[in-house]
Motif scaffolding. Sequence first.
Motif, PDB file in Angstrom:
ATOM      1  N   ILE A  66       0.840  -1.197   0.000  1.00 50.26           N
ATOM      2  CA  ILE A  66       0.000   0.000   0.000  1.00 50.26           C
ATOM      3  C   ILE A  66       0.877   1.250   0.000  1.00 50.26           C
ATOM      4  CG2 ILE A  66      -1.584   1.377   1.406  1.00 50.26           C
ATOM      5  CD1 ILE A  66      -2.980  -0.835  -0.088  1.00 50.26           C
ATOM      6  N   ALA A  67       1.908   1.276   0.842  1.00 50.05           N
ATOM      7  CA  ALA A  67       2.801   2.437   0.899  1.00 50.05           C
ATOM      8  C   ALA A  67       3.492   2.654  -0.451  1.00 50.05           C
ATOM      9  CB  ALA A  67       3.831   2.254   2.005  1.00 50.05           C
ATOM     10  N   GLU A  68       3.936   1.581  -1.066  1.00 53.29           N
ATOM     11  CA  GLU A  68       4.611   1.706  -2.360  1.00 53.29           C
ATOM     12  C   GLU A  68       3.658   2.254  -3.419  1.00 53.29           C
ATOM     13  OE1 GLU A  68       8.059   1.888  -4.207  1.00 53.29           O
ATOM     14  OE2 GLU A  68       7.878   0.975  -2.207  1.00 53.29           O
ATOM     15  N   SER A  69       2.423   1.764  -3.401  1.00 55.55           N
ATOM     16  CA  SER A  69       1.432   2.237  -4.367  1.00 55.55           C
ATOM     17  C   SER A  69       1.059   3.695  -4.115  1.00 55.55           C
ATOM     18  CB  SER A  69       0.185   1.351  -4.304  1.00 55.55           C
ATOM     19  OG  SER A  69      -0.760   1.725  -5.284  1.00 55.55           O
ATOM     20  N   LEU A  70       0.986   4.079  -2.854  1.00 55.84           N
ATOM     21  CA  LEU A  70       0.704   5.478  -2.531  1.00 55.84           C
ATOM     22  C   LEU A  70       1.793   6.401  -3.059  1.00 55.84           C
ATOM     23  CD1 LEU A  70      -0.669   5.199   1.120  1.00 55.84           C
ATOM     24  CD2 LEU A  70      -1.882   6.205  -0.819  1.00 55.84           C
ATOM     25  N   CYS A 196     -19.171   1.574   2.651  1.00 53.60           N
ATOM     26  CA  CYS A 196     -18.317   0.405   2.394  1.00 53.60           C
ATOM     27  C   CYS A 196     -18.141   0.168   0.896  1.00 53.60           C
ATOM     28  CB  CYS A 196     -18.932  -0.832   3.060  1.00 53.60           C
ATOM     29  SG  CYS A 196     -17.935  -2.322   2.879  1.00 53.60           S
ATOM     30  N   THR A 197     -16.900  -0.048   0.491  1.00 52.02           N
ATOM     31  CA  THR A 197     -16.552  -0.410  -0.881  1.00 52.02           C
ATOM     32  C   THR A 197     -15.762  -1.707  -0.856  1.00 52.02           C
ATOM     33  OG1 THR A 197     -16.439   1.908  -1.555  1.00 52.02           O
ATOM     34  CG2 THR A 197     -15.349   0.304  -2.970  1.00 52.02           C
ATOM     35  N   VAL A 198     -16.178  -2.673  -1.655  1.00 50.26           N
ATOM     36  CA  VAL A 198     -15.453  -3.946  -1.737  1.00 50.26           C
ATOM     37  C   VAL A 198     -14.266  -3.754  -2.670  1.00 50.26           C
ATOM     38  CG1 VAL A 198     -15.565  -6.381  -2.360  1.00 50.26           C
ATOM     39  CG2 VAL A 198     -17.555  -5.268  -1.303  1.00 50.26           C
ATOM     40  N   VAL A 199     -13.063  -3.844  -2.118  1.00 49.85           N
ATOM     41  CA  VAL A 199     -11.844  -3.661  -2.924  1.00 49.85           C
ATOM     42  C   VAL A 199     -11.174  -4.984  -3.272  1.00 49.85           C
ATOM     43  CG1 VAL A 199     -11.434  -1.367  -1.978  1.00 49.85           C
ATOM     44  CG2 VAL A 199     -10.383  -3.355  -0.871  1.00 49.85           C
ATOM     45  N   LEU A 202      -6.093  -7.889  -0.445  1.00 56.67           N
ATOM     46  CA  LEU A 202      -4.777  -7.295  -0.674  1.00 56.67           C
ATOM     47  C   LEU A 202      -3.715  -8.350  -0.975  1.00 56.67           C
ATOM     48  CD1 LEU A 202      -4.665  -4.556   2.124  1.00 56.67           C
ATOM     49  CD2 LEU A 202      -5.221  -4.260  -0.295  1.00 56.67           C
ATOM     50  N   MET A 203      -3.902  -9.529  -0.406  1.00 56.20           N
ATOM     51  CA  MET A 203      -2.905 -10.587  -0.616  1.00 56.20           C
ATOM     52  C   MET A 203      -2.878 -11.070  -2.063  1.00 56.20           C
ATOM     53  SD  MET A 203      -1.595 -11.257   2.456  1.00 56.20           S
ATOM     54  CE  MET A 203      -1.137 -12.975   2.636  1.00 56.20           C
ATOM     55  N   ALA A 204      -3.968 -10.867  -2.806  1.00 54.63           N
ATOM     56  CA  ALA A 204      -4.023 -11.348  -4.187  1.00 54.63           C
ATOM     57  C   ALA A 204      -3.027 -10.624  -5.075  1.00 54.63           C
ATOM     58  CB  ALA A 204      -5.439 -11.194  -4.739  1.00 54.63           C
ATOM     59  N   ASP A 205      -2.565  -9.439  -4.661  1.00 52.05           N
ATOM     60  CA  ASP A 205      -1.611  -8.680  -5.468  1.00 52.05           C
ATOM     61  C   ASP A 205      -0.171  -9.151  -5.289  1.00 52.05           C
ATOM     62  OD1 ASP A 205      -2.901  -5.776  -6.562  1.00 52.05           O
ATOM     63  OD2 ASP A 205      -4.046  -6.842  -5.057  1.00 52.05           O
ATOM     64  N   LEU A 206       0.080  -9.968  -4.261  1.00 54.46           N
ATOM     65  CA  LEU A 206       1.459 -10.343  -3.969  1.00 54.46           C
ATOM     66  C   LEU A 206       2.122 -11.082  -5.117  1.00 54.46           C
ATOM     67  CD1 LEU A 206       1.478 -11.491  -0.233  1.00 54.46           C
ATOM     68  CD2 LEU A 206       2.200  -9.305  -1.209  1.00 54.46           C
ATOM     69  N   SER A 207       1.414 -12.041  -5.717  1.00 51.61           N
ATOM     70  CA  SER A 207       2.036 -12.843  -6.767  1.00 51.61           C
ATOM     71  C   SER A 207       2.379 -11.992  -7.981  1.00 51.61           C
ATOM     72  CB  SER A 207       1.109 -14.002  -7.170  1.00 51.61           C
ATOM     73  OG  SER A 207      -0.138 -13.507  -7.619  1.00 51.61           O
ATOM     74  N   CYS A 208       1.540 -10.981  -8.292  1.00 50.54           N
ATOM     75  CA  CYS A 208       1.832 -10.098  -9.424  1.00 50.54           C
ATOM     76  C   CYS A 208       3.085  -9.274  -9.152  1.00 50.54           C
ATOM     77  CB  CYS A 208       0.638  -9.173  -9.683  1.00 50.54           C
ATOM     78  SG  CYS A 208      -0.852 -10.034 -10.195  1.00 50.54           S
ATOM     79  N   LEU A 209       3.202  -8.744  -7.941  1.00 49.28           N
ATOM     80  CA  LEU A 209       4.370  -7.957  -7.584  1.00 49.28           C
ATOM     81  C   LEU A 209       5.632  -8.815  -7.564  1.00 49.28           C
ATOM     82  CD1 LEU A 209       2.772  -5.913  -4.670  1.00 49.28           C
ATOM     83  CD2 LEU A 209       3.258  -5.091  -6.984  1.00 49.28           C
ATOM     84  N   ALA A 210       5.495 -10.061  -7.088  1.00 52.39           N
ATOM     85  CA  ALA A 210       6.663 -10.921  -6.937  1.00 52.39           C
ATOM     86  C   ALA A 210       7.224 -11.372  -8.282  1.00 52.39           C
ATOM     87  CB  ALA A 210       6.292 -12.145  -6.100  1.00 52.39           C
ATOM     88  N   ARG A 211       6.359 -11.537  -9.282  1.00 47.17           N
ATOM     89  CA  ARG A 211       6.824 -12.044 -10.570  1.00 47.17           C
ATOM     90  C   ARG A 211       7.761 -11.078 -11.281  1.00 47.17           C
ATOM     91  NH1 ARG A 211       1.581 -14.497 -10.958  1.00 47.17           N
ATOM     92  NH2 ARG A 211       0.707 -12.640 -11.946  1.00 47.17           N
ATOM     93  N   ALA A 212       7.786  -9.829 -10.828  1.00 47.55           N
ATOM     94  CA  ALA A 212       8.658  -8.842 -11.470  1.00 47.55           C
ATOM     95  C   ALA A 212      10.117  -8.998 -11.065  1.00 47.55           C
ATOM     96  CB  ALA A 212       8.170  -7.435 -11.122  1.00 47.55           C
ATOM     97  N   GLY A 446      -5.672  -6.462  -7.770  1.00 49.50           N
ATOM     98  CA  GLY A 446      -6.217  -5.120  -7.968  1.00 49.50           C
ATOM     99  C   GLY A 446      -6.678  -4.449  -6.697  1.00 49.50           C
ATOM    100  N   ALA A 447      -6.647  -5.191  -5.569  1.00 49.43           N
ATOM    101  CA  ALA A 447      -7.138  -4.624  -4.309  1.00 49.43           C
ATOM    102  C   ALA A 447      -6.260  -3.476  -3.821  1.00 49.43           C
ATOM    103  CB  ALA A 447      -7.229  -5.723  -3.244  1.00 49.43           C
ATOM    104  N   VAL A 448      -4.942  -3.579  -4.035  1.00 47.90           N
ATOM    105  CA  VAL A 448      -4.039  -2.528  -3.563  1.00 47.90           C
ATOM    106  C   VAL A 448      -4.370  -1.198  -4.228  1.00 47.90           C
ATOM    107  CG1 VAL A 448      -1.641  -1.729  -3.573  1.00 47.90           C
ATOM    108  CG2 VAL A 448      -2.169  -4.074  -2.914  1.00 47.90           C
ATOM    109  N   SER A 449      -4.505  -1.206  -5.557  1.00 44.16           N
ATOM    110  CA  SER A 449      -4.814   0.044  -6.259  1.00 44.16           C
ATOM    111  C   SER A 449      -6.208   0.543  -5.906  1.00 44.16           C
ATOM    112  CB  SER A 449      -4.682  -0.156  -7.769  1.00 44.16           C
ATOM    113  OG  SER A 449      -5.582  -1.152  -8.233  1.00 44.16           O
ATOM    114  N   ALA A 450      -7.161  -0.375  -5.678  1.00 46.04           N
ATOM    115  CA  ALA A 450      -8.519   0.037  -5.302  1.00 46.04           C
ATOM    116  C   ALA A 450      -8.531   0.713  -3.937  1.00 46.04           C
ATOM    117  CB  ALA A 450      -9.451  -1.168  -5.315  1.00 46.04           C
ATOM    118  N   LEU A 451      -7.749   0.183  -2.988  1.00 50.42           N
ATOM    119  CA  LEU A 451      -7.699   0.805  -1.663  1.00 50.42           C
ATOM    120  C   LEU A 451      -7.003   2.162  -1.723  1.00 50.42           C
ATOM    121  CD1 LEU A 451      -7.191  -0.958   1.694  1.00 50.42           C
ATOM    122  CD2 LEU A 451      -5.941   1.146   1.255  1.00 50.42           C
TER     123      LEU A 451
END
Length: 466
Positions: A66-70, A196-199, A202-212, A446-451
């Motif tokens: 989240i901090a990195e995305s911010l 309330c917004t369903v985002v 957050l853990m679902a983004d880990l694999s996308c970030l890790a593959r880089a 996509g949860a990180v960017s949504a939050l």
Amino acid sequence: MRIFRNLYRVGSEEHVASALRVQVSPSAFFPYNLTSLPPAVMPDTSLAVVLVSNGPGELATWVRPIAESLHRSILMRPRAASSPIDLRLVLVPCPNATGQEADAARRWIQFEQITPANQFWNLLFFPRRYGPWPRQGVVVFLGGDQFWSVLLSGRLGYRHLTYAEWVARWPRWNDCIAAMSPKVRDQLPRRFRERCTVVGDLMADLSCLARAEAPLPQGDWVALLPGSKRAKLCVGVPFLLEAADRLARLRPGCRFLLPVAPTTSVKELESFMSSSNPIAAAYRSAIAMVRPAELDQPWRRLITRAGTVIYLQEDHPAHGPLSQCDLALTTVGANTAELGALGLPMIVIVPTQHLAVMQAWDGWIGLLARLPGLRWCIGVLLSAWRLRRHGFLAWPNISAGRMVVPERVGSISPQDIANEASAWLESPERLMGLREDLRSLRGQPGAVSALVQQVRRLLPKALGAF
């Protein structure tokens, strides 16, 4: 203070709400309000985004992304020195924290200011002791007890956003609730659902970030995760090192990766294989040496007496290398959620022959198990009770409500785990099927960017941060 006594006497949110409504808002907990400080004392800073969290797992999987995305989305200090906005981290009291979280977060160079958990109450009552605070800001809950962020946002007079994984406990004092799933929203009283917004997860983004990250060398890679707390490490280190020795005999080409948790060190890992750890005497494995990194070997290497080479990943979090492993051998804990989010097949081990030292359970159970004098007795009774009453211990299994990854609970041996690991590695189709099951549990990324978008929505647009 009377309001504190009233809070802990009542038993429901409605009662607590009634007690607090008399005082107008959570800021009434304090004898003075920061936002009422005279103008001469107010800082030049225009706005602060304050992330609130607790333990090492939440820091690695929620706070850091989240901090990195911010920082990518908004110019903020410390990375943008001239920005009127700064990003801060406040750690809150938690029985599962190690006390090393602040040091780990400082290495990321993401936060203008970090407040350790042991200074949280001082921050609430005497915030000016921790430097100037802007008049406006947003508090974002990312782990711990949600009530701490309610108090902090009320104390500072900031807007408040909660990321709710399972339940949003204080919707009345949230400007926005970011929910992991529709179930969280459906549990809310109707009058609060519009907040309330369903985002997503957050853990679902880990694999996308890790593959880089850079790929591992070819071969069968097995990750060893002995834990991050002493109560788990004193069992996990000797058990998993011997399991690695035995698996290396079964599969000579197998490679091993041990991510060193930020709350421990290689030196401390070595101590768990020495005479200072009585449990180590129950196992045959031993550490022969630790070799330094070289030009063609970026990681330090732990060499066992049997000659097994274990690569030490000391950069945290180790999501990139972990996501490329074929299998993980892990103790129970938040690391099972990380591995599941990365889609990494795992065998979860709980050797009950060492229950007397497994006081690293969550919540009040772990606190009771650490009581002096009663540690051994309570540790055994509470650990046995938890194993008996809870069907699943690994987070992927808890989330799915069924057995997805194998849990080996009982008087298990390193040879048992080595045999099972070898069988999994001999069946790539089974491993791929397990990977797909784990990925399906986490949902779409996509949860990180949504939050982050929800945080941006709460920021005053007049500041020109967009």
